[in-house]
Design an enzyme around this catalytic site. Structure first.
Site, short mmCIF file in Angstrom:
data_model
loop_
_atom_site.label_atom_id
_atom_site.label_comp_id
_atom_site.label_asym_id
_atom_site.label_seq_id
_atom_site.Cartn_x
_atom_site.Cartn_y
_atom_site.Cartn_z
N ASN A 291 0.79 -1.49 0.14
CA ASN A 291 0.31 -0.06 0.09
C ASN A 291 1.22 1.34 0.09
OD1 ASN A 291 -1.47 2.36 0.89
ND2 ASN A 291 -3.14 1.20 1.48
N GLU B 62 -3.60 2.01 -2.74
CA GLU B 62 -4.09 3.64 -2.45
C GLU B 62 -2.97 3.67 -4.03
OE1 GLU B 62 -5.48 5.22 1.03
OE2 GLU B 62 -4.09 3.90 1.83
N TYR C 161 -7.70 -3.64 -2.50
CA TYR C 161 -7.44 -2.45 -1.21
C TYR C 161 -9.16 -2.16 -0.35
CZ TYR C 161 -7.58 1.73 0.97
OH TYR C 161 -7.78 2.85 2.39
N ASP D 258 -4.40 -4.74 1.78
CA ASP D 258 -4.30 -3.99 2.58
C ASP D 258 -5.79 -4.80 2.71
OD1 ASP D 258 -5.06 -2.77 4.40
OD2 ASP D 258 -4.53 -0.81 3.32
N ASN E 217 -6.85 -4.36 6.12
CA ASN E 217 -7.38 -3.16 7.21
C ASN E 217 -8.36 -5.22 8.18
OD1 ASN E 217 -7.00 -0.42 7.32
ND2 ASN E 217 -7.89 -1.09 4.79
N ASP F 112 3.04 4.39 5.20
CA ASP F 112 3.01 4.42 5.91
C ASP F 112 2.60 2.74 6.01
OD1 ASP F 112 0.78 4.18 4.82
OD2 ASP F 112 -0.70 5.17 6.46
N HIS F 113 2.58 1.89 5.19
CA HIS F 113 2.71 0.89 5.33
C HIS F 113 4.01 -0.26 4.36
CE1 HIS F 113 -1.84 -0.47 4.86
NE2 HIS F 113 -1.79 0.61 4.71
#
Length: 290
Positions: free
Chosen positions: A8, A36, A119, A178, A180, A279-280
């Site tokens: 991501n 993303e 995603y 991802d 989540n 951030d990933h």
């Protein structure tokens, strides 16, 4: 060895400024899946995907979502939700997401493998857990939670269909991306404080439980790292989360058993040349496959 990475990147333009192009050029992956990407096709930076062939669904929401699968050679087939497939109609719960740029699936041309990039919506808290004093966003009555749970229900059926279609054509299947959702206590650094946080709710974890069986899909990274916390793939930009490795493992390789058995090594590229790409972090697996 056949190397597959998922990442991501939280915006292709920002990721390139942090060194994504060099990571992509030097990591020597056969397949890279992205989530993303966050960029319309016409606004992609020059050389955004290096020398790879790209199957990209940008979606229609400006500056959000976008998924891609990068391959060394043109894939034999590409499927996205934005292009209706009469042979695989979307579950009704997924139709509202069809133009959001959340899923792309390719049949590789050089090995008998189907690879998908997902995603999954972040979601939110159910209404009974929403406390305005503890929330950064205004309470929504559980709307984002209900949206995610409906997505999960629909996607479970879609996933089974894709996996069975791959098997019928003599292919292994790999879902990356991802999700989540952190599956177990070993997948969240501060799990005791996360029991009532979206992404670690009991019902989300139960959904992932149901997708993983010895005959359907295997969590490849956990298979190779059975007795460790993590390895985490996401850390907040805030505070000392990254420095203290207080992260979450929410980026996955979920493989059919035949492919999973060939996995030799799995690593998380926390940074490249001393810089976080997002951030990933990319999750890279080497398979003795093909």
């Amino acid at each position: 060895m056949f190397r597959i990475a998922t990442a991501n990147i939280n915006g292709i333009r920002a990721a390139h400024r942090r060194g994504f192009g060099d990571w992509l050029a030097t990591r020597d992956c056969d397949v890279v899946t992205l989530q993303e990407v966050r960029c319309p096709v016409e606004a992609l930076p020059e050389g955004a995907f290096g020398d790879y062939e790209v199957a990209y669904d940008a979606g229609e929401i400006a500056g959000r979502n976008g998924v891609a699968v990068l391959t060394r050679t043109p894939p034999a087939a590409v499927r996205t939700w934005s292009v209706p497939d009469p042979d695989r109609p979307l579950h009704r719960a997924l139709r509202k997401h069809a133009t959001e740029g959340r899923y792309v699936e390719v049949d590789l041309a050089d090995v008998p493998l189907t690879v998908a990039s997902l995603y999954l919506p972040k979601g939110g808290l159910p209404a009974h857990l929403q406390d305005p004093k503890r929330m950064r966003e205004a309470p929504d009555g559980g709307a984002k939670y209900e949206r995610k749970m409906a997505f999960l229900a629909g996607f479970a059926r879609h996933l089974a269909t894709s996996r069975k279609a791959a098997a019928a054509s003599g292919r292994e299947f790999l879902l990356t991306g991802d999700l989540n959702v952190a599956h177990t206590k070993a997948d969240v650094a501060n799990w005791r404080r996360s029991n009532q946080v979206e992404g670690f709710l009991p019902e989300e974890r139960a959904w992932l439980d149901a997708q993983l069986t010895p005959r359907t899909l295997v969590d490849v990274v956990r298979r190779l790292h059975p007795d460790v916390d993590g390895p985490y793939s996401w850390w907040s930009w805030l505070g000392q989360a990254y420095a203290k490795d207080a992260g979450w493992r929410i980026d996955y390789h979920l493989a059919t058993p035949g492919l999973a058995r060939t996995a030799q090594a799995a690593v998380v590229d926390r940074e490249h040349a001393g810089v976080r790409l997002s951030d990933h972090a990319p999750v890279v697996v080497d398979y003795a496959f093909g």
